[in-house]
Structure formats: C-alpha cells, structure tokens
Design an enzyme around this catalytic site. Sequence first.
Site, mmCIF file in Angstrom:
data_model
loop_
_atom_site.group_PDB
_atom_site.id
_atom_site.type_symbol
_atom_site.label_atom_id
_atom_site.label_comp_id
_atom_site.label_asym_id
_atom_site.label_seq_id
_atom_site.Cartn_x
_atom_site.Cartn_y
_atom_site.Cartn_z
ATOM 1 N N ALA A 113 0.768 -1.240 0.000
ATOM 2 C CA ALA A 113 0.000 0.000 0.000
ATOM 3 C C ALA A 113 0.801 1.293 0.000
ATOM 4 C CB ALA A 113 -0.953 0.007 1.197
ATOM 5 N N CYS A 234 4.196 -0.942 -12.694
ATOM 6 C CA CYS A 234 4.590 0.224 -13.488
ATOM 7 C C CYS A 234 5.833 -0.145 -14.296
ATOM 8 C CB CYS A 234 4.817 1.450 -12.611
ATOM 9 S SG CYS A 234 6.053 1.228 -11.312
#
Length: 524
Positions: A113, A234
């Site tokens: 997170a 990513c």
Amino acid sequence: MAKQLPPLFREKMIDLLGNEEFEQFYASYEEPRVFGLRVNTGKVARAEFLEKSPFHLTPIPWVTDGFYYQEGERPGKHPYYHAGLYYIQEPSAMAPVELLEVNPGERVLDLCAAPGGKSTQIAAKLQGEGVLVVNDIHSDRVKALVKNLELLGVRNAVVLNEKPERMLTAFQGYFDKILIDAPCSGEGMFRKEEEMMGQWERHSVQEFAAMQRELLAQAAVMLAPGGRIVYSTCTFSPEENEAQIAEFLDKHPAFDVVPIEGFSPGRPDWLREPWCEADGYSSRAKDAVAGTARLWPHKLRGEGHFLAVLGCVGGGSAGESVSASARGSAGAGAGVDPGADPSSGAADFVSAAGKRSGRQALRGKGRAEAPPSTGVSLEPLEAFSGELLRSEPFALRRLVCYGEHAYASPLGLPELHGLKVVRPGWYIGALHRGRFEPSHALAMGLRLREAKRALSLASSDERALRYLKGETLEVAESEILRDPEVTKAAKGYCLVCIDDHPVGWGKWLDGMLKNEYPPGWRWT
C-alpha cells in the site's frame, strides 16, 4: 536521452515493439511530464470541488474523480491540500483502483500500500463503510502511508506492517476485493524519475518476478468467493506482467481474466523466448492475457503501467487452505512487543491491549470499557465526545484502548493476534493523566457538521495560512460556531476548518486561539 536509457532495456524494447513503434515510444521520453490530482470524495463532492478549485483542471479519461493540472501550478501549496480535499497522483496510477470496482460496505485489501495513494482512492469509494486493510512490508514507508490516510480523513482503515504470508491465516477468504500494486522493476517510471534508470539491471526483473508470483498466490488465499483481484505494475517487462498472469491462471483454475477495455491490450505474443518460457503456459492462459491492459506513454497522457483484473469464477476461493507456496518463507511465530506504541510503530494487536482479546472493546454505539489492568479511565474521552461532538462518529465501530491510545476499529475484523498492527483503526487520541488529548487524525476524519464547537476560516483569510504555519490567532468569540444546545462558553477545544473543511484543532480562550496543528504537518 539515448545515452541515459540502460542499453539492455533499449534492446529489449526494440525486440518487443519493433523498430517503428519503438521510435514512437522513445520519442515520448522527450515529451513533458503530465501532472494529476484526484478529488477526495470522502471529504468533498466532485462538483463542489470543481466549483471552488483554483486550478485549471482537465478530466483524466479513465478516472471519474481524476484531473490533469498544469505544470507550474502548485496544488501541494494550497490550504485545500492540507484539508485533504485531493491527492496528488500520477494519472496512470489512478487506473488500478477504478478497475477494482469498490462498493461501500465491502472488505478491501491493499496488499502493497505505501505511500497510500491507491489506499486513499479505495477509501473514498468505500465512503467510510466496510473495512479497508492496508499493508506494507517496509516499516519506513508505513509512516507515509499512515500520514496520507490521516490527511484524507480515512475512518475505516487498519494499517499493517507485515509479510503477506503471515496474514493468510487471519484473512483466509475474507476480502471482497484485493489490490496488488506489485513491487516491480519500474521501467514505466523512467521518464518521471530518471534516477531509476541508473538503478535498473536486467537481473532485477527476475527478482521482482519471484516476489510477484508469491503475492498473487497469497492474495488468492485471502479472496472471498466471487471476489476480484486487480494486479498492477509500473513496468513493461512481460516477465512481470503477462507471464505472471498466465502462470497464475494455470495454477488457479477458479480464476479468469476479466477483460479490460479502453487501453491497449496485453501481449500474449510476448510470452516467448528470450523473455518468457515459450511453451510454459496453456492455451487458455495465453488467450486470457489478451484481456489485460497496457498503458503506454506514447499512446496516452500518463506513464507506463500494466493492469490485470482477475475474477474468482469458481465456487470458492482459490485456496481451500493455506498452501506451502502461498506461505512463502514465513516463520512459525510473530514478533510481539507488549510495550509498543501503535501510534508510532507496529505492535501486536492483542498484546498491546492486554492478554485477553476483546476486554478493551467499546461496543455498540461507541461505548466501551478499558481493561481494569490498564488503569485508564474512559471518562475524559466520554466527556470530550459529549462536549465537542454533535453526532456519534464512532457508531458502528469497535472502540479499543492500547495503553493510553484510543482507536475506533471497523466492525467485522478477524482476530489479528501475532500480526504487526500499526493502526487498528481510526486513531482518536490519548488518555493521559486524567485528560483526553484528541488526535490530529480525529480532526481530519470529522466533518464540520459533527462538531459542536468549531471555527471556519475562509481560504482567503490570512489567518488560514497562519494557522497552517502553527501560529496563535486572534479570534473573536462571535466567530466560534457553537451548537445551540451547548450552554458553556466558547473556551476549550474547537475544530478548525478552512472553507468548512477540517484541518486540525485549536484551543480558544479570551479572544486567542492556541494552535494545536502538529509541527510535522505545518506549512513551510
């Protein structure tokens, strides 16, 4: 820029894209960065924010509440940022949570997170209902995660600092939705953060792939029947993207890919040598990864990302039991520090509160009892709530005390004994020497309508900026907003707001407001 790109990365992208598309991809590195912010609808409605926003905003197509802002604007230097009305976030990074399709009342896990951008996006969609569990394995990064949750006023989050494999027993089959924003080689961030190019090495791709494989297996164990996992990275490497999904599907037949529309599709044709095992996946898995998505910097206004939505289509969760592969390298026991302070670091959920679980629970409509062994009286907290709070923000929550610290935990949590819990819920404040000191997190989680005593400064009032800098303010008694039922004087704690949005606490007495804004949060 050609000399700055890692040579192996350049060669790999030419092999994957071909010369013509690689030139388009490569040209995107010369284009200016784009900047985005996401409206925190947990605090302010989208339409209301757009009416008062001082920025030039353009909608981001794939995010309901996301907007591009212009380079040169500084949204981090505006009082609305300190009020938690928006989160500054790279536009492509907003896509994964949109695909998670979170609904109020659900149980949601953000497994990796920190620093919390996606966690706060999930929280806004939950609208204070249900359970949000956020976890990060790195203790140094959890501090930023906690601060962002507090800044955006999240009430229903539990923060863990734990290895995912240690969470499996407590949360088996528990979550409706799970986000895995997986650690990755970060190739998609080269344009945004050029220093990452110097850190990139080909062998790191394989290291990250091993971690990602475990995270997917662990998430499957914690997902409830009919639930959804969103996996995102990513990076561009197929080893970390299509290969991970294909392998997961072959090992978990109860799952399938939910096709994603609106972005470039995944590339099953990249499941080949030298990057992946050419014959290592079933036809079903190869076909399915075409339903994943890739966000390319030369095709949209954002950085590079990969997205996959995995739906549990079988009759049960993927893991009937906690398998050895999902357990990873977890040991048999958890580290416990009975004297740890959950407000500043990780502590065992039960041991920080006392030997017997549940003795500190404030059940029902916000009432609770502290365990006799702690010697902590709840009367100051009850007195503060009665004097300052118009409604009961702790209703439908389980209030617990850990030493001197009080929290409001979301209902329905499993037993978390042995896990490193940084925040067991919304941090309310400290009971210390017969008095209650409200936390900054409490102020940020409240709404103006919930306070019986408040001060609302206009963002154009020079005192708003002075408050954020930690200065004492001159405030007339007539400016203190009070509930008609309150007969006491205006003196004491009051909720300080800017344009009706809370930013912290102050103490008013005889025309002066003593500033309670935390030093580490102040405007610099």
